[in-house]
Write an enzyme that holds these catalytic residues in place. Structure first.
Site, PDB file in Angstrom:
ATOM      1  N   HIS A  84       0.847  -1.187   0.000  1.00  0.00           N
ATOM      2  CA  HIS A  84       0.000   0.000   0.000  1.00  0.00           C
ATOM      3  C   HIS A  84       0.889   1.246   0.000  1.00  0.00           C
ATOM      4  O   HIS A  84       2.056   1.202   0.404  1.00  0.00           O
ATOM      5  CB  HIS A  84      -0.919  -0.003   1.209  1.00  0.00           C
ATOM      6  CG  HIS A  84      -1.989  -1.037   1.123  1.00  0.00           C
ATOM      7  ND1 HIS A  84      -3.017  -1.116   2.018  1.00  0.00           N
ATOM      8  CD2 HIS A  84      -2.204  -2.049   0.235  1.00  0.00           C
ATOM      9  CE1 HIS A  84      -3.822  -2.111   1.697  1.00  0.00           C
ATOM     10  NE2 HIS A  84      -3.342  -2.702   0.618  1.00  0.00           N
ATOM     11  N   GLU A  86       0.876   3.857   1.901  1.00  0.00           N
ATOM     12  CA  GLU A  86       1.346   4.222   3.234  1.00  0.00           C
ATOM     13  C   GLU A  86       2.565   3.395   3.625  1.00  0.00           C
ATOM     14  O   GLU A  86       3.550   3.909   4.155  1.00  0.00           O
ATOM     15  CB  GLU A  86       0.257   4.013   4.290  1.00  0.00           C
ATOM     16  CG  GLU A  86      -1.043   4.713   4.007  1.00  0.00           C
ATOM     17  CD  GLU A  86      -2.048   3.820   3.282  1.00  0.00           C
ATOM     18  OE1 GLU A  86      -1.720   3.276   2.198  1.00  0.00           O
ATOM     19  OE2 GLU A  86      -3.170   3.679   3.780  1.00  0.00           O
ATOM     20  N   CYS A 112      -5.962   1.158   5.694  1.00  0.00           N
ATOM     21  CA  CYS A 112      -6.514  -0.123   6.128  1.00  0.00           C
ATOM     22  C   CYS A 112      -5.946  -0.440   7.517  1.00  0.00           C
ATOM     23  O   CYS A 112      -5.103   0.294   8.044  1.00  0.00           O
ATOM     24  CB  CYS A 112      -6.150  -1.222   5.136  1.00  0.00           C
ATOM     25  SG  CYS A 112      -4.381  -1.650   5.128  1.00  0.00           S
ATOM     26  N   CYS A 115      -2.024  -0.936   7.526  1.00  0.00           N
ATOM     27  CA  CYS A 115      -1.307   0.332   7.392  1.00  0.00           C
ATOM     28  C   CYS A 115      -1.457   1.176   8.654  1.00  0.00           C
ATOM     29  O   CYS A 115      -0.521   1.887   9.043  1.00  0.00           O
ATOM     30  CB  CYS A 115      -1.776   1.085   6.154  1.00  0.00           C
ATOM     31  SG  CYS A 115      -1.179   0.325   4.619  1.00  0.00           S
TER      32      CYS A 115
END
Length: 154
Positions: A84, A86, A112, A115
């Protein structure tokens, strides 16, 4: 969380910065090779960008985020090893001489759960995002960790 910004609204300096950095995260998302969703992230500390990231495969892997045939997975499904935005930004700052302690993370989509854990451990104290994620466990965990969250609809 707060939703902000109508056309004729006078906004404070912090909101102006938040909008600008969120727009930068949007632009950074365009670098993603992912087809289903492009997500960008910027980490800012003391009004300086200290890291950036977008969703994609790990370094050295092919730049294909979704399965193209049904042999290994459902066509169009995201591969399990895609990082992801992040996570990419946090790991990138970890390899640098910078510290994300007390920083703000600007990300196009709400984090999410996985993260959110990284955000907490990285010492990030503020998260600004635009779009909701289909699950809200990440936001709930960040709230539990007393991380300031701001959603901007720009």
């Amino acid at each position: 969380m707060e939703n902000v910004i109508e056309a004729d609204t006078v906004i404070d300096k912090q909101t102006q910065f938040d909008i600008s950095y969120l727009k930068m995260a949007r632009i950074w998302a365009l670098n993603s090779y992912c087809v289903r969703r492009k997500v960008g992230a910027i980490i800012v500390k003391d009004k300086m960008i200290i890291s950036d990231g977008y969703n994609g495969t790990p370094s050295g892997f092919e730049n294909v985020c979704e399965y193209e045939n049904s042999v290994k997975g459902k066509v169009g499904q995201t591969k399990p090893y895609v990082l992801h935005a992040e996570a990419n930004a946090i790991t990138k700052v970890a390899k640098s001489n910078n510290s994300s302690e007390g920083a703000t993370l600007y990300v196009t989509d709400a984090p999410c759960l996985e993260c959110a854990k990284l955000i907490i451990q990285a010492g990030i104290k503020r998260v600004v995002y635009e779009k909701d994620y289909r699950k809200d466990e990440g936001i709930k965990l960040l709230e539990r960790a007393n991380i300031q969250i701001r959603q901007l609809d720009i």
